[in-house]
Motif scaffolding. Structure first.
Motif, mmCIF file in Angstrom:
data_model
loop_
_atom_site.group_PDB
_atom_site.id
_atom_site.type_symbol
_atom_site.label_atom_id
_atom_site.label_comp_id
_atom_site.label_asym_id
_atom_site.label_seq_id
_atom_site.Cartn_x
_atom_site.Cartn_y
_atom_site.Cartn_z
ATOM 1 N N SER A 131 28.858 57.368 73.953
ATOM 2 C CA SER A 131 29.058 58.731 73.480
ATOM 3 C C SER A 131 28.136 59.020 72.305
ATOM 4 N N PRO A 132 27.770 60.282 72.115
ATOM 5 C CA PRO A 132 26.936 60.626 70.966
ATOM 6 C C PRO A 132 27.753 60.567 69.682
ATOM 7 N N SER A 133 27.108 60.167 68.596
ATOM 8 C CA SER A 133 27.785 60.144 67.306
ATOM 9 C C SER A 133 27.368 61.377 66.511
ATOM 10 N N SER A 134 27.987 61.578 65.365
ATOM 11 C CA SER A 134 27.742 62.786 64.588
ATOM 12 C C SER A 134 26.344 62.835 63.969
ATOM 13 N N ALA B 195 36.092 48.149 70.610
ATOM 14 C CA ALA B 195 35.021 47.716 69.713
ATOM 15 C C ALA B 195 33.864 48.693 69.869
ATOM 16 N N ALA B 196 33.414 49.254 68.764
ATOM 17 C CA ALA B 196 32.322 50.226 68.789
ATOM 18 C C ALA B 196 31.038 49.557 68.296
ATOM 19 N N ILE B 197 29.976 49.734 69.055
ATOM 20 C CA ILE B 197 28.668 49.167 68.704
ATOM 21 C C ILE B 197 27.705 50.324 68.528
ATOM 22 N N ALA B 198 27.087 50.418 67.364
ATOM 23 C CA ALA B 198 26.141 51.500 67.095
ATOM 24 C C ALA B 198 24.834 51.229 67.830
ATOM 25 N N LEU B 199 24.346 52.236 68.526
ATOM 26 C CA LEU B 199 23.083 52.129 69.252
ATOM 27 C C LEU B 199 22.042 52.932 68.485
ATOM 28 N N PRO C 218 38.940 59.021 77.481
ATOM 29 C CA PRO C 218 38.023 58.097 76.798
ATOM 30 C C PRO C 218 37.835 56.829 77.623
ATOM 31 N N GLY C 219 36.611 56.359 77.689
ATOM 32 C CA GLY C 219 36.311 55.164 78.460
ATOM 33 C C GLY C 219 35.853 55.460 79.866
ATOM 34 N N THR D 97 26.903 55.643 70.471
ATOM 35 C CA THR D 97 27.841 54.558 70.229
ATOM 36 C C THR D 97 28.302 53.985 71.563
ATOM 37 N N LEU D 98 28.273 52.665 71.678
ATOM 38 C CA LEU D 98 28.788 51.961 72.849
ATOM 39 C C LEU D 98 30.184 51.462 72.499
ATOM 40 N N THR D 99 31.171 51.860 73.280
ATOM 41 C CA THR D 99 32.550 51.459 73.028
ATOM 42 C C THR D 99 33.058 50.657 74.213
ATOM 43 N N ILE D 100 33.620 49.472 73.932
ATOM 44 C CA ILE D 100 34.199 48.643 74.983
ATOM 45 C C ILE D 100 35.627 48.267 74.587
#
Length: 134
Positions: A49-52, A74-78, A26-27, A57-60
């Protein structure tokens, strides 16, 4: 270096000259087994990564990631249109000096996820498989 649980070697080959080592940690934005893209070795990482629900989703990593493991992200929904999401990725990754070297890779990964989500939703048809001579 030669063995990690995240490493994937193409075709089961171990030490063929010129072979590329892939990583599924991951990452890791490009899924390459190198220090630059590593999600474990770097203190600042970006992952798209793709969400369900056929979005992305952008994860940093956060500052507390060293102590808290999985919770240190921290997950940011795109979920906006393509242009706005592109701007979000640029501001989160490069404009605030987080990881400016991964700008092109992050945008390329989002483009791939966006394209696959459109095919999954049925908005766009997939590329037909070439069957050779008819």
């Amino acid at each position: 270096k030669k063995n990690t649980p995240f490493m994937k070697k193409p075709n089961g080959q171990k030490s063929r000259s010129g072979s590329v080592r892939f990583s599924v940690e991951p990452g890791n934005l490009m899924n390459k087994s190198t220090y630059k893209y590593s999600g474990i070795a770097n203190s600042k990482t970006i992952d798209i990564s793709p969400s369900s629900d056929n979005r992305a989703t952008l994860t940093i990593k956060t500052k507390k990631a060293g102590n808290s493991g999985k919770k240190g992200t921290a997950a940011i929904a795109l979920n906006k249109d393509f242009r706005r999401v592109e701007n979000t990725i640029k501001t989160q990754a490069t404009d605030n000096y987080y990881r400016p070297d991964l700008k092109r890779e992050a945008l390329a990964k989002y483009s791939a996820v966006y394209r696959s989500n459109r095919i999954a939703k049925g908005v766009k048809k997939g590329v037909p498989v070439k069957k050779g001579r008819a």
